[in-house]
Design a protein around this motif. Structure first.
Motif, short mmCIF file in Angstrom:
data_model
loop_
_atom_site.label_atom_id
_atom_site.label_comp_id
_atom_site.label_asym_id
_atom_site.label_seq_id
_atom_site.Cartn_x
_atom_site.Cartn_y
_atom_site.Cartn_z
N VAL A 87 0.82 -1.22 0.00
CA VAL A 87 0.00 0.00 0.00
C VAL A 87 0.85 1.26 0.00
O VAL A 87 0.67 2.13 -0.86
CB VAL A 87 -0.99 -0.02 1.19
CG1 VAL A 87 -1.73 1.30 1.29
CG2 VAL A 87 -1.98 -1.16 1.02
N PRO A 88 1.82 1.43 0.90
CA PRO A 88 2.62 2.66 0.86
C PRO A 88 3.70 2.69 -0.21
O PRO A 88 4.01 3.75 -0.76
CB PRO A 88 3.24 2.72 2.26
CG PRO A 88 3.32 1.29 2.70
CD PRO A 88 2.10 0.63 2.13
N PHE A 89 4.27 1.53 -0.55
CA PHE A 89 5.42 1.53 -1.44
C PHE A 89 5.07 1.42 -2.92
O PHE A 89 5.92 1.68 -3.78
CB PHE A 89 6.39 0.41 -1.05
CG PHE A 89 7.17 0.72 0.20
CD1 PHE A 89 8.20 1.64 0.17
CD2 PHE A 89 6.84 0.13 1.40
CE1 PHE A 89 8.91 1.95 1.33
CE2 PHE A 89 7.54 0.42 2.56
CZ PHE A 89 8.58 1.34 2.52
N PRO B 151 -4.03 5.06 -5.31
CA PRO B 151 -4.52 4.68 -3.98
C PRO B 151 -4.95 3.22 -3.92
O PRO B 151 -5.54 2.69 -4.86
CB PRO B 151 -5.71 5.63 -3.75
CG PRO B 151 -6.14 6.01 -5.12
CD PRO B 151 -4.89 6.08 -5.94
N SER B 152 -4.65 2.60 -2.80
CA SER B 152 -5.00 1.20 -2.60
C SER B 152 -5.26 0.95 -1.13
O SER B 152 -4.99 1.80 -0.28
CB SER B 152 -3.87 0.28 -3.10
OG SER B 152 -2.68 0.48 -2.35
N GLU B 153 -5.76 -0.22 -0.82
CA GLU B 153 -6.03 -0.59 0.57
C GLU B 153 -5.92 -2.09 0.75
O GLU B 153 -6.15 -2.87 -0.18
CB GLU B 153 -7.42 -0.12 0.98
CG GLU B 153 -8.55 -0.70 0.15
CD GLU B 153 -9.91 -0.16 0.53
OE1 GLU B 153 -10.18 -0.04 1.74
OE2 GLU B 153 -10.70 0.14 -0.38
N VAL B 154 -5.52 -2.48 1.95
CA VAL B 154 -5.47 -3.90 2.29
C VAL B 154 -6.88 -4.41 2.51
O VAL B 154 -7.69 -3.76 3.18
CB VAL B 154 -4.61 -4.13 3.56
CG1 VAL B 154 -4.68 -5.59 3.99
CG2 VAL B 154 -3.17 -3.72 3.31
N VAL C 205 -4.78 -6.73 -1.78
CA VAL C 205 -4.66 -5.29 -1.96
C VAL C 205 -5.61 -4.88 -3.07
O VAL C 205 -5.52 -5.40 -4.19
CB VAL C 205 -3.22 -4.87 -2.31
CG1 VAL C 205 -3.15 -3.37 -2.60
CG2 VAL C 205 -2.26 -5.24 -1.19
N HIS C 206 -6.51 -3.97 -2.76
CA HIS C 206 -7.45 -3.46 -3.76
C HIS C 206 -6.95 -2.12 -4.26
O HIS C 206 -6.84 -1.15 -3.50
CB HIS C 206 -8.85 -3.30 -3.17
CG HIS C 206 -9.83 -2.64 -4.10
ND1 HIS C 206 -10.27 -3.24 -5.25
CD2 HIS C 206 -10.40 -1.41 -4.06
CE1 HIS C 206 -11.10 -2.41 -5.87
NE2 HIS C 206 -11.19 -1.30 -5.18
N ILE C 207 -6.61 -2.06 -5.54
CA ILE C 207 -6.19 -0.81 -6.20
C ILE C 207 -7.43 -0.20 -6.81
O ILE C 207 -8.07 -0.79 -7.68
CB ILE C 207 -5.13 -1.10 -7.27
CG1 ILE C 207 -3.89 -1.75 -6.64
CG2 ILE C 207 -4.74 0.19 -8.00
CD1 ILE C 207 -2.92 -2.33 -7.64
#
Length: 265
Positions: A150-152, A159-162, A176-178
């Motif tokens: 997510v950060p790297f 933007p993405s999220e676990v 990870v959802h982009i």
């Protein structure tokens, strides 16, 4: 290369609809990646998202672009001419331009090999072996690498999220959802998505690092799912192998072909 399996996967079920995921609550582990849109979210499909890239983002763009330049076709006054002017000279548009020049005159497999060589060139000797020792293919390793993605990776994909996924009946937070992939959005090219990102990234984690990874792009809304711990299917069994071009937006598209030509070469 030898593929290290992690779990048994039913390949026909690998699509963005079949993944079981649970979004984190608002304010959770979401990186917005300097989005300049008033909403703070990616622009709707058909519109290009505006970003405010900082030092970190431009440093990675320049690093990757410079590594890829030696494989790229000559530029007509584009990013190639900028590289001698100093550090942090690449923006995202010029980074994508280098990618487009890399695929020129290369087959699908050759494009993927370039990405592999670029990735290996950024690692110190013995790094893949050390990664295998630190991150054996366990649930913890899969979840830890998802959290690092997510950060790297935000400079590259947006933007993405676990999220929670289900692999072989086991729920884990290794997805990870982009929301709207920046690379696909800016390239507008199915072949570049598959050959320069999806396949080489899957192969690198699965074969070099020994941690299976499956990437599932959604070409309808330009989102993507990354699933750590899930072995990717062979290319011939992957739904992306039959994906047509973005005929309206891709400069390399062949509207007369039912499948993107860059996936056939």
């Amino acid at each position: 290369m030898v593929v290290l399996s992690f779990q048994t996967v039913q390949f026909p079920q690998l699509d963005h609809h079949s993944l079981q995921r649970r979004r984190q609550s608002r304010g959770g582990n979401i990186i917005r990646c300097g989005i300049a849109e008033p909403s703070g979210e990616p622009a709707p499909l058909g519109q290009k998202t505006k970003y405010n890239d900082g030092f970190f983002e431009k440093a990675f763009m320049t690093l990757f672009a410079r590594k890829m330049e030696k494989f790229a076709a000559s530029s007509k006054g584009g990013a190639e001419g900028k590289k001698a002017k100093g550090w942090l000279v690449y923006d995202y548009e010029s980074f994508v331009d280098v990618s487009k020049r890399v695929i020129q005159g290369r087959s699908r497999m050759q494009q993927q090999q370039v990405v592999r060589e670029v990735l290996l060139s950024m690692l110190p000797p013995g790094a893949p072996a050390q990664f295998r020792k630190l991150f054996p293919p366990t649930k913890w390793a899969a979840e830890f690498n998802a959290s690092l993605t997510v950060p790297f990776f935000h400079w590259l994909v947006g933007p993405s999220e676990v999220v929670e996924v289900e692999i072989n009946g086991v729920k884990q937070r290794s997805g990870v959802h982009i929301k709207k992939c920046r690379y696909l959005e800016n390239s507008g090219c199915v072949g570049m998505c598959v050959n320069m990102c999806k396949i080489p990234t899957q192969d690198f984690f699965t074969n070099e690092f020994g941690l299976p990874l499956t990437m599932i792009p959604n070409f309808e809304d330009m989102s993507c799912e990354m699933v750590y711990g899930q072995v990717p299917p062979p290319f011939e069994e992957d739904p992306v192998s039959n994906q047509p071009c973005y005929a309206e937006i891709c400069s390399l598209a062949n509207p007369n072909s039912s499948v993107c030509p860059k996936l056939q070469a």
